[in-house]
Design a protein around this motif. Structure first.
Motif, PDB file in Angstrom:
ATOM      1  N   ASN A  42      38.785  37.456  50.704  1.00  0.00           N
ATOM      2  CA  ASN A  42      39.787  36.695  51.112  1.00  0.00           C
ATOM      3  C   ASN A  42      40.574  37.360  52.331  1.00  0.00           C
ATOM      4  O   ASN A  42      39.951  38.238  53.117  1.00  0.00           O
ATOM      5  N   LYS A  43      41.581  36.680  52.701  1.00  0.00           N
ATOM      6  CA  LYS A  43      42.213  37.052  54.129  1.00  0.00           C
ATOM      7  C   LYS A  43      43.488  37.689  53.866  1.00  0.00           C
ATOM      8  O   LYS A  43      44.266  37.649  54.741  1.00  0.00           O
ATOM      9  N   THR A  44      43.831  38.177  52.750  1.00  0.00           N
ATOM     10  CA  THR A  44      45.055  38.525  52.749  1.00  0.00           C
ATOM     11  C   THR A  44      45.350  40.054  52.665  1.00  0.00           C
ATOM     12  O   THR A  44      46.472  40.603  52.472  1.00  0.00           O
ATOM     13  N   TYR A  93      39.802  41.141  48.336  1.00  0.00           N
ATOM     14  CA  TYR A  93      39.004  40.204  47.616  1.00  0.00           C
ATOM     15  C   TYR A  93      39.934  39.578  46.597  1.00  0.00           C
ATOM     16  O   TYR A  93      40.641  40.487  45.947  1.00  0.00           O
ATOM     17  N   ASP A  94      39.395  38.435  46.019  1.00  0.00           N
ATOM     18  CA  ASP A  94      39.955  38.116  44.738  1.00  0.00           C
ATOM     19  C   ASP A  94      38.738  38.400  43.641  1.00  0.00           C
ATOM     20  O   ASP A  94      37.725  38.122  43.897  1.00  0.00           O
TER      21      ASP A  94
END
Length: 361
Positions: A42-44, A93-94
């Motif tokens: 992910n991008k979080t 990552y999710d």
């Protein structure tokens, strides 16, 4: 977006329960029940862990160093350990986690989850070491036992990480040897009685180690690994009555594990002989260490009456699971008997090849 799937099996201890923390060998195998960790980049900047089966969500910042650890927070301790080996997360990552290993049942669901998580982290971010099943297993042991100061041993991590049927020599020189890639007729039964791992292991370990220290104080050259059953009488004369069962259990369990290794090293397995040794091992766990409960006893008796060659409690005790070995093709009769005796679940299992990455895109 990177996509990683990490799989880690449960394990069952065939011989050597309450042995590895005494520096004695263990025979265990990974079994075909697993934890599956599916991770999508992910991008979080966080790991978002969705533990579906227990309806829990955990969010971990990828830069968190965990200078303080909460008890049994193995997600955190493994991140801390892996940083020392050059594994430094730089992207989030999710993550979805599912599994079919019964929780708190003595088949190492928590260690399987830990190994699946470690394997994912190493695959995603790399380390400054050669990545082998033994390395992944070692990180699991350091993260769960050493980092948290828990009283357990290393059987769970190395049997899950290396897979197959393994003989684990727990003292210098430490070694893990694959002694089989299959074992027909295995059946697992889940009692549904929760086990109390850490407290129980701590008490049994402390009493066994105290007994060993007392014997050493009287016999300068005493070596637990070389002690035989016929030596028990002379040593027990120097022990208080309350410690004798723990010392006797250590010696007898070690004996049955050595006898079982001889069987596993033969060209063809004698399942009946292995079952008989399993029964001897269980008798020690039941009568000397007293780690069984009525439902476990009932399940084991039922399995044997249904034709199983052998059956024993698995893991720390006080509840949890049993493993039985039956004539191949007759596992279903043993399964039915366990269920009728009060098991909340019972099923035939195969030997599993161990923790692994099954997908990286």
């Amino acid at each position: 977006m990177k996509n990683i799937v990490s799989l880690a099996p449960g394990r069952t201890c065939l011989f050597g329960d309450h042995q590895d923390y005494l520096g004695l060998p263990v025979i265990a195998c990974a079994i075909s029940r697993n934890i599956k960790l599916s991770a999508v980049q992910n991008k979080t900047g966080v790991f978002k862990l969705d533990m579906v089966d227990i309806n829990q969500l955990r969010v971990i910042d990828i830069n968190e160093v965990f200078s303080e650890l909460e008890p049994r927070d193995y997600f955190a301790s493994s991140l801390r350990v892996l940083r020392r080996y050059g594994c430094v997360p730089n992207v989030g990552y999710d993550i979805t986690i599912t599994g079919n290993i019964p929780i708190n049942s003595g088949t190492s669901s928590s260690s399987a989850l830990l190994l699946a998580w470690i394997n994912f982290l190493v695959e995603a971010f790399g380390v400054n070491e050669e990545v082998t099943p033994e390395f992944i297993s070692k990180i699991g042991y350091l993260s769960e036992v050493v980092e948290h100061g828990e009283p357990g041993g290393m059987m769970d991590h190395f049997s899950i990480g290396v897979g197959n049927v393994v003989h684990i020599n727990t003292v210098n020189p430490f070694s893990v040897t694959v002694i089989g890639k299959g074992l027909d007729g295995l059946v697992t039964g889940v009692s549904g009685v929760p086990k109390e791992t850490i407290g129980l292991i701590g008490e049994l370990k402390a009493n066994a180690l105290l007994a060993i220290e007392i014997v050493k104080s009287h016999f300068e050259n005493f070596d637990l690994n070389k002690t035989e059953i016929e030596d028990l009488k002379q040593y027990c004369n120097f022990l208080p009555d309350r410690l004798i069962p723990y010392f006797e259990a250590a010696i007898k369990n070690h004996h049955y594990t050595k006898m079982a290794l001889i069987e596993f090293q033969k060209p063809s397995l004698d399942l009946k002989k292995i079952g008989e040794l399993m029964n001897c091992h269980h008798a020690v766990l039941r009568d000397l260490l007293k780690i069984t409960v009525p439902r476990i006893d009932a399940m084991i008796n039922a399995a044997l009456e249904a034709g199983a060659y052998g059956a024993k409690i698995v893991g720390s005790g006080g509840g949890g699971s049993i493993v039985a070995i039956a004539e191949p093709g007759k596992e279903s009769k043993v399964v039915e008997a366990m269920l009728a005796a009060g098991a909340v679940a019972a099923y035939a299992v195969n030997v599993d090849p161990g923790a692994r990455i099954v997908k990286t895109l």
